[in-house]
Design a protein around this motif. Structure first.
Motif, PDB file in Angstrom:
ATOM      1  N   HIS A  79       1.024  -1.252   0.132  1.00  8.72           N
ATOM      2  CA  HIS A  79      -0.258  -0.065  -0.166  1.00  8.72           C
ATOM      3  C   HIS A  79       1.056   1.468  -0.016  1.00  8.72           C
ATOM      4  CE1 HIS A  79      -4.816  -1.502   0.139  1.00  8.72           C
ATOM      5  NE2 HIS A  79      -4.204  -2.189   0.814  1.00  8.72           N
ATOM      6  N   ARG A  80       2.102   1.325  -0.366  1.00 12.96           N
ATOM      7  CA  ARG A  80       2.854   2.204  -0.231  1.00 12.96           C
ATOM      8  C   ARG A  80       3.561   2.340  -1.724  1.00 12.96           C
ATOM      9  NH1 ARG A  80       0.076   2.102   3.981  1.00 12.96           N
ATOM     10  NH2 ARG A  80       0.814   3.643   4.942  1.00 12.96           N
ATOM     11  N   ASP A  81       3.905   3.421  -2.175  1.00  9.49           N
ATOM     12  CA  ASP A  81       4.716   3.061  -3.543  1.00  9.49           C
ATOM     13  C   ASP A  81       6.578   3.743  -2.597  1.00  9.49           C
ATOM     14  OD1 ASP A  81       6.034   4.229  -5.738  1.00  9.49           O
ATOM     15  OD2 ASP A  81       5.608   6.526  -5.690  1.00  9.49           O
ATOM     16  N   ASP A  82       6.928   2.808  -3.386  1.00  7.44           N
ATOM     17  CA  ASP A  82       8.463   2.396  -3.419  1.00  7.44           C
ATOM     18  C   ASP A  82       9.153   3.921  -5.069  1.00  7.44           C
ATOM     19  OD1 ASP A  82      11.692   2.316  -3.196  1.00  7.44           O
ATOM     20  OD2 ASP A  82      11.156   0.614  -3.295  1.00  7.44           O
ATOM     21  N   PRO A  83       9.674   5.296  -4.197  1.00  9.52           N
ATOM     22  CA  PRO A  83      10.122   5.723  -5.390  1.00  9.52           C
ATOM     23  C   PRO A  83      11.725   5.712  -5.320  1.00  9.52           C
ATOM     24  CG  PRO A  83       9.432   6.917  -3.077  1.00  9.52           C
ATOM     25  CD  PRO A  83       9.795   6.072  -2.788  1.00  9.52           C
ATOM     26  N   THR A  84      11.799   4.888  -4.835  1.00 10.18           N
ATOM     27  CA  THR A  84      13.075   3.794  -5.499  1.00 10.18           C
ATOM     28  C   THR A  84      13.427   2.901  -6.523  1.00 10.18           C
ATOM     29  OG1 THR A  84      13.714   2.353  -4.201  1.00 10.18           O
ATOM     30  CG2 THR A  84      14.575   4.267  -3.389  1.00 10.18           C
ATOM     31  N   VAL A  85      12.049   3.404  -6.650  1.00  2.69           N
ATOM     32  CA  VAL A  85      12.030   1.999  -7.590  1.00  2.69           C
ATOM     33  C   VAL A  85      11.286   2.962  -8.977  1.00  2.69           C
ATOM     34  CG1 VAL A  85      11.160   0.013  -8.836  1.00  2.69           C
ATOM     35  CG2 VAL A  85      11.368  -0.065  -6.089  1.00  2.69           C
ATOM     36  N   PRO A  86      12.256   2.723 -10.703  1.00  2.00           N
ATOM     37  CA  PRO A  86      11.369   3.108 -11.566  1.00  2.00           C
ATOM     38  C   PRO A  86      10.125   2.761 -11.788  1.00  2.00           C
ATOM     39  CG  PRO A  86      13.463   3.117 -12.025  1.00  2.00           C
ATOM     40  CD  PRO A  86      13.050   2.062 -10.462  1.00  2.00           C
ATOM     41  N   VAL A  87       8.968   3.941 -12.465  1.00  2.00           N
ATOM     42  CA  VAL A  87       7.561   3.576 -12.397  1.00  2.00           C
ATOM     43  C   VAL A  87       7.970   2.846 -13.297  1.00  2.00           C
ATOM     44  CG1 VAL A  87       6.633   5.327 -11.721  1.00  2.00           C
ATOM     45  CG2 VAL A  87       7.552   5.437 -14.273  1.00  2.00           C
ATOM     46  N   ASP A  88       8.744   3.133 -14.513  1.00  2.00           N
ATOM     47  CA  ASP A  88       8.818   1.682 -16.021  1.00  2.00           C
ATOM     48  C   ASP A  88       8.567  -0.045 -15.151  1.00  2.00           C
ATOM     49  OD1 ASP A  88      11.171   2.284 -15.341  1.00  2.00           O
ATOM     50  OD2 ASP A  88      11.757   1.872 -17.284  1.00  2.00           O
ATOM     51  N   GLU A  89       9.517  -0.107 -14.166  1.00  2.00           N
ATOM     52  CA  GLU A  89       9.346  -1.518 -14.127  1.00  2.00           C
ATOM     53  C   GLU A  89       8.402  -1.838 -13.201  1.00  2.00           C
ATOM     54  OE1 GLU A  89      13.261  -1.901 -11.293  1.00  2.00           O
ATOM     55  OE2 GLU A  89      14.291  -0.691 -12.491  1.00  2.00           O
ATOM     56  N   ILE A  90       7.860  -1.011 -12.478  1.00  6.91           N
ATOM     57  CA  ILE A  90       6.750  -1.499 -11.542  1.00  6.91           C
ATOM     58  C   ILE A  90       4.951  -1.331 -12.465  1.00  6.91           C
ATOM     59  CG2 ILE A  90       4.265  -0.389  -9.763  1.00  6.91           C
ATOM     60  CD1 ILE A  90       7.418   1.160  -8.714  1.00  6.91           C
ATOM     61  N   LEU A  91       5.509  -0.811 -13.400  1.00 10.79           N
ATOM     62  CA  LEU A  91       3.886  -0.919 -14.103  1.00 10.79           C
ATOM     63  C   LEU A  91       4.680  -1.753 -15.435  1.00 10.79           C
ATOM     64  CD1 LEU A  91       3.031   1.646 -13.475  1.00 10.79           C
ATOM     65  CD2 LEU A  91       2.372   2.702 -15.180  1.00 10.79           C
ATOM     66  N   ALA A  92       5.194  -2.308 -15.381  1.00  8.05           N
ATOM     67  CA  ALA A  92       5.443  -3.141 -16.821  1.00  8.05           C
ATOM     68  C   ALA A  92       5.514  -4.669 -16.204  1.00  8.05           C
ATOM     69  CB  ALA A  92       7.353  -3.641 -17.475  1.00  8.05           C
ATOM     70  N   GLY A  93       5.878  -4.742 -15.153  1.00  9.33           N
ATOM     71  CA  GLY A  93       5.344  -6.207 -14.069  1.00  9.33           C
ATOM     72  C   GLY A  93       4.111  -6.114 -13.805  1.00  9.33           C
ATOM     73  N   LEU A  94       3.059  -5.273 -13.815  1.00 10.96           N
ATOM     74  CA  LEU A  94       2.059  -5.131 -12.972  1.00 10.96           C
ATOM     75  C   LEU A  94       0.784  -5.774 -14.467  1.00 10.96           C
ATOM     76  CD1 LEU A  94       1.421  -2.587 -10.493  1.00 10.96           C
ATOM     77  CD2 LEU A  94       0.831  -5.101 -10.527  1.00 10.96           C
ATOM     78  N   ASP A  95       1.615  -4.701 -15.594  1.00 10.79           N
ATOM     79  CA  ASP A  95       0.895  -5.515 -16.837  1.00 10.79           C
ATOM     80  C   ASP A  95       1.491  -6.403 -17.636  1.00 10.79           C
ATOM     81  OD1 ASP A  95      -0.325  -4.604 -19.309  1.00 10.79           O
ATOM     82  OD2 ASP A  95       1.791  -4.703 -20.200  1.00 10.79           O
ATOM     83  N   GLY A  96       2.746  -7.225 -17.115  1.00 13.13           N
ATOM     84  CA  GLY A  96       2.723  -8.581 -17.332  1.00 13.13           C
ATOM     85  C   GLY A  96       2.096  -9.599 -16.238  1.00 13.13           C
ATOM     86  N   GLN A  97       2.010  -8.996 -15.225  1.00  9.30           N
ATOM     87  CA  GLN A  97       0.416 -10.552 -14.333  1.00  9.30           C
ATOM     88  C   GLN A  97      -0.594 -10.063 -15.012  1.00  9.30           C
ATOM     89  OE1 GLN A  97       1.648 -12.326 -11.535  1.00  9.30           O
ATOM     90  NE2 GLN A  97       3.092 -11.652 -12.682  1.00  9.30           N
ATOM     91  N   ARG A  98      -0.775  -8.775 -15.461  1.00  8.24           N
ATOM     92  CA  ARG A  98      -2.551  -8.478 -16.022  1.00  8.24           C
ATOM     93  C   ARG A  98      -2.429  -9.382 -17.265  1.00  8.24           C
ATOM     94  NH1 ARG A  98      -4.793  -6.406 -20.173  1.00  8.24           N
ATOM     95  NH2 ARG A  98      -2.604  -4.951 -20.373  1.00  8.24           N
ATOM     96  N   ARG A  99      -1.035  -9.150 -18.777  1.00 11.49           N
ATOM     97  CA  ARG A  99      -1.433 -10.607 -19.699  1.00 11.49           C
ATOM     98  C   ARG A  99      -1.185 -11.430 -19.578  1.00 11.49           C
ATOM     99  NH1 ARG A  99       3.016  -9.127 -22.042  1.00 11.49           N
ATOM    100  NH2 ARG A  99       3.689  -7.081 -20.621  1.00 11.49           N
ATOM    101  N   ALA A 100      -0.800 -11.238 -17.787  1.00 10.59           N
ATOM    102  CA  ALA A 100      -0.778 -13.114 -17.948  1.00 10.59           C
ATOM    103  C   ALA A 100      -2.159 -13.963 -17.612  1.00 10.59           C
ATOM    104  CB  ALA A 100      -0.344 -13.532 -17.215  1.00 10.59           C
TER     105      ALA A 100
END
Length: 185
Positions: free
Chosen positions: A1-22
């Protein structure tokens, strides 16, 4: 329930989008992300042609939290920048603490300390007066204030019993005018 600003948004969203596509998830939302990070994430998703966040969850109610009362600093609240972002983008907002921990419950004598300020008491009195005109209670007004914003708002409630749940659900049919919203808020 929190953002980790040390992780780039592209890494987070790419991972989440991969879970959505799967097919493991249908959609994903942010929780306690700053406006800057939300905008960055949504821009990245658009550029990549993928779905971004379907909503953003932050604390929001008719009463504002007194930040001098100890609280988790990673929990964000809606302020003017957040309001403008959601209004301009149309991104739905999921509001937790939507009833300010019972601050608008007129059957309670004690107010939650983190919402027990002068400005909030004035809002509470205005909500009570408007509630009387509509034949409802002040909690209904607090929820209606949220759900009648110019962008989609989902107000999370935390009832302790069926009666409180029924009372909260009753606010769903209450419509207040923009003028009434302006007076109460």
């Amino acid at each position: 329930h929190r953002d980790d600003p040390t992780v780039p948004v592209d890494e987070i969203l790419a991972g989440l989008d991969g879970q959505r596509r799967a097919g493991r998830i249908r959609a994903f939302a942010a929780s306690n992300w700053s406006v800057a990070r939300l905008a960055e994430a949504q821009t990245w998703a658009q550029r990549q042609g993928v779905e971004g966040f379907c909503a953003s969850q932050v604390e929001w109610s008719l009463a504002t939290r007194d930040r001098s009362v100890p609280y988790d600093p990673t929990c964000l609240s809606v302020g003017s920048a957040e309001w403008r972002y959601h209004h301009q983008s149309g991104l739905p907002l999921v509001a937790y603490s939507s009833q300010a921990k019972g601050f608008f419950d007129t059957s309670r004598d004690k107010r939650p300390r983190e919402f027990d300020g002068v400005a909030n008491h004035a809002r509470r009195e205005r909500a009570i007066a408007l509630a009387q005109r509509h034949g409802v209670n002040a909690n209904h007004i607090a929820l209606a204030w949220l759900t009648n914003q110019p962008f989609p708002v989902i107000a999370l409630v935390g009832p302790r019993n069926r009666a409180q749940m029924a009372a909260s659900l009753g606010a769903a049919d209450l419509h207040v005018t923009p003028e009434e919203l302006a007076v109460v808020g």
